[in-house]
Design a protein around this motif. Structure first.
Motif, PDB file in Angstrom:
ATOM      1  N   ALA A 147       0.873  -1.170   0.000  1.00  0.00           N
ATOM      2  CA  ALA A 147       0.000   0.000   0.000  1.00  0.00           C
ATOM      3  C   ALA A 147       0.912   1.223   0.000  1.00  0.00           C
ATOM      4  O   ALA A 147       1.669   1.441   0.953  1.00  0.00           O
ATOM      5  CB  ALA A 147      -0.905   0.013   1.224  1.00  0.00           C
ATOM      6  N   THR A 169      -0.962  -1.137  -4.625  1.00  0.00           N
ATOM      7  CA  THR A 169      -2.042  -0.153  -4.710  1.00  0.00           C
ATOM      8  C   THR A 169      -1.468   1.198  -4.338  1.00  0.00           C
ATOM      9  O   THR A 169      -0.847   1.351  -3.284  1.00  0.00           O
ATOM     10  CB  THR A 169      -3.204  -0.496  -3.758  1.00  0.00           C
ATOM     11  OG1 THR A 169      -3.698  -1.807  -4.070  1.00  0.00           O
ATOM     12  CG2 THR A 169      -4.327   0.512  -3.905  1.00  0.00           C
ATOM     13  N   TYR A 220      -2.229   5.078  -3.499  1.00  0.00           N
ATOM     14  CA  TYR A 220      -3.280   5.979  -3.014  1.00  0.00           C
ATOM     15  C   TYR A 220      -2.801   7.423  -3.178  1.00  0.00           C
ATOM     16  O   TYR A 220      -1.748   7.801  -2.668  1.00  0.00           O
ATOM     17  CB  TYR A 220      -3.585   5.700  -1.540  1.00  0.00           C
ATOM     18  CG  TYR A 220      -4.109   4.307  -1.272  1.00  0.00           C
ATOM     19  CD1 TYR A 220      -5.475   4.042  -1.289  1.00  0.00           C
ATOM     20  CD2 TYR A 220      -3.237   3.248  -1.007  1.00  0.00           C
ATOM     21  CE1 TYR A 220      -5.969   2.763  -1.042  1.00  0.00           C
ATOM     22  CE2 TYR A 220      -3.715   1.968  -0.763  1.00  0.00           C
ATOM     23  CZ  TYR A 220      -5.076   1.730  -0.789  1.00  0.00           C
ATOM     24  OH  TYR A 220      -5.555   0.465  -0.550  1.00  0.00           O
ATOM     25  N   ALA A 238      -9.087   6.032   3.090  1.00  0.00           N
ATOM     26  CA  ALA A 238      -7.987   5.483   2.298  1.00  0.00           C
ATOM     27  C   ALA A 238      -6.917   4.889   3.198  1.00  0.00           C
ATOM     28  O   ALA A 238      -6.352   3.821   2.917  1.00  0.00           O
ATOM     29  CB  ALA A 238      -7.401   6.569   1.402  1.00  0.00           C
ATOM     30  N   LYS A 242      -7.205   3.513   6.059  1.00  0.00           N
ATOM     31  CA  LYS A 242      -7.630   2.243   6.670  1.00  0.00           C
ATOM     32  C   LYS A 242      -7.262   1.045   5.806  1.00  0.00           C
ATOM     33  O   LYS A 242      -7.091  -0.068   6.302  1.00  0.00           O
ATOM     34  CB  LYS A 242      -9.138   2.265   6.924  1.00  0.00           C
ATOM     35  CG  LYS A 242      -9.547   3.131   8.113  1.00  0.00           C
ATOM     36  CD  LYS A 242     -11.056   3.061   8.322  1.00  0.00           C
ATOM     37  CE  LYS A 242     -11.464   3.931   9.516  1.00  0.00           C
ATOM     38  NZ  LYS A 242     -12.937   3.923   9.722  1.00  0.00           N
ATOM     39  N   GLN A 243      -7.131   1.284   4.498  1.00  0.00           N
ATOM     40  CA  GLN A 243      -6.813   0.190   3.589  1.00  0.00           C
ATOM     41  C   GLN A 243      -5.394  -0.338   3.791  1.00  0.00           C
ATOM     42  O   GLN A 243      -5.045  -1.410   3.290  1.00  0.00           O
ATOM     43  CB  GLN A 243      -6.994   0.649   2.141  1.00  0.00           C
ATOM     44  CG  GLN A 243      -8.409   1.102   1.811  1.00  0.00           C
ATOM     45  CD  GLN A 243      -9.438   0.037   2.160  1.00  0.00           C
ATOM     46  OE1 GLN A 243      -9.314  -1.108   1.734  1.00  0.00           O
ATOM     47  NE2 GLN A 243     -10.441   0.414   2.956  1.00  0.00           N
ATOM     48  N   GLN A 297      -4.613  -3.986   4.850  1.00  0.00           N
ATOM     49  CA  GLN A 297      -4.619  -5.132   3.939  1.00  0.00           C
ATOM     50  C   GLN A 297      -3.238  -5.450   3.382  1.00  0.00           C
ATOM     51  O   GLN A 297      -3.073  -6.452   2.686  1.00  0.00           O
ATOM     52  CB  GLN A 297      -5.567  -4.843   2.758  1.00  0.00           C
ATOM     53  CG  GLN A 297      -6.958  -4.395   3.154  1.00  0.00           C
ATOM     54  CD  GLN A 297      -7.667  -5.415   4.017  1.00  0.00           C
ATOM     55  OE1 GLN A 297      -7.621  -6.611   3.729  1.00  0.00           O
ATOM     56  NE2 GLN A 297      -8.322  -4.962   5.088  1.00  0.00           N
TER      57      GLN A 297
END
Length: 361
Positions: free
Chosen positions: A4, A37, A39, A73, A75-76, A79
């Motif tokens: 992330a 990912t 952000y 965002a 909080k992701q 993962q």
């Protein structure tokens, strides 16, 4: 492994000098099997000035420039196996750091990735209670895109557990030699946005030599220079989209790199444009800074100027020698300075630090 990555922007290079670095490095990491990912906040009109579509090698999440959207965002991060907060995201950076670190799993590798270490370190030295400085003890690793030993030692001195530079490089899939384009015909070209930390050096290394060499053509690209006084032989063309960077670099007799003041004083901080120009086979003239020889050989693969007078003198270089310097620079960066090389280094760093965490689960 899942990453992330919270940064300024992957899809827009508008007022975003880190875009090339992010794209080259993350694409190369994706090729090594990382699921990434990215952000990015919708700020500074970057989404209105996208220069690439969301790539197939990275999922891009654009979130609204608001506190609730930022927190959603962040909080992701829960993962991911590797959580990265970059410097200079551009919207509530301190809050974003706090939210991302809070959301990350205890076993996740937590990284602060600094794309402007001299500026960040100056800020942290000036404020012992800065949120980032206080958070360093809970961050596993600081990575920087430049700085060498001076930055490593400075970060460790203010509490970082570990600091490692992952330098800029070239992505041969996006930066490469192209035919000359009449739009960019010039004896010397410079591309860079107008910033307070660079303006005086642009005057000294570019505008002053241009005023002394009225018989030569100079080309200036980048945002913010429209009201800057300059001699008649300087053509200002404004923002240059990344799709035109290869032609901008390959067409002139030579292109100029001018470091920001903090980067030049720190050294060991090659800008992305150094590798972009070399990747296009350009004859590069750079302002002098410590560590240049680690990347390109002065006099053979790059020309080094101590001041504007040196720049003016170097403009007398024969065309054939300029072309030969560009060819040698291209060969050097393709051999040891691609993002595939940098990704291999980052991969080793990640895996060495993830193994003990995986064993403990």
């Amino acid at each position: 492994m899942r990453i992330a990555f919270y940064g300024s922007s992957l899809v827009s290079a508008y007022w975003n000098g880190a875009a090339t670095y992010y794209r080259g490095l993350l694409r190369a990491l994706a090729a090594r099997g990382y699921e990434i990912t990215f952000y990015e906040p919708d700020v500074y009109d970057r989404q209105k000035h996208r220069d690439i579509d969301a790539p197939d090698w990275c999922r891009v999440v654009v979130y609204e420039g608001s506190i609730p959207a930022l927190k959603a965002a962040a909080k992701q991060a829960a993962q991911a196996d590797i959580v990265v907060k970059a410097s200079g995201v551009g919207f509530e950076d301190d809050l974003l750091l706090h939210e991302v670190l809070s959301a990350a799993r205890p076993t996740a590798l937590k990284i602060f990735w600094d794309v402007d270490a001299p500026a960040t370190l100056a800020m942290l030295r000036a404020d012992p209670d800065h949120p980032l400085r206080l958070a360093l003890s809970s961050i596993d690793l600081v990575l920087t895109y430049g700085g060498g030993d001076p930055v490593v030692e400075a970060y460790r001195a203010i509490g970082a557990r570990e600091c490692i530079p992952i330098y800029n490089a070239v992505d041969p899939r996006t930066h490469y030699p192209v035919p000359a384009d009449p739009r960019f015909a010039a004896d010397l070209a410079f591309l860079g946005n107008r910033l307070p930390d660079r303006e005086a050096r642009v005057e000294a290394f570019f505008l002053d030599p241009a005023a002394r060499l009225m018989g030569r053509r100079f080309l200036l690209g980048g945002a913010g220079w429209q009201d800057k006084p300059m001699s008649e032989n300087v053509a200002y063309i404004g923002h240059v989209p990344t799709g035109d960077h290869n032609a901008f670099n390959a067409t002139p007799k030579a292109v100029l790199n001018i470091s920001r003041t903090s980067m030049a004083e720190n050294g060991f901080s090659p800008a992305t444009r150094v590798f972009e120009a070399a990747g296009a086979g350009a004859c590069l003239i750079t302002d002098a800074w410590e560590g240049i020889e680690l990347f390109l050989k002065p006099g053979e693969e790059v020309l080094v100027a101590r001041d504007g007078r040196d720049v003016a003198d170097l403009m007398a270089i024969p065309d054939e020698r300029a072309k030969e310097i560009g060819k040698r620079a291209l060969a050097r960066v393709l051999t040891v300075h691609t993002y595939d090389h940098r990704a291999a280094e980052a991969d080793r760093i990640f895996r060495a630090r993830m193994r003990p965490r995986e064993a403990a689960e």
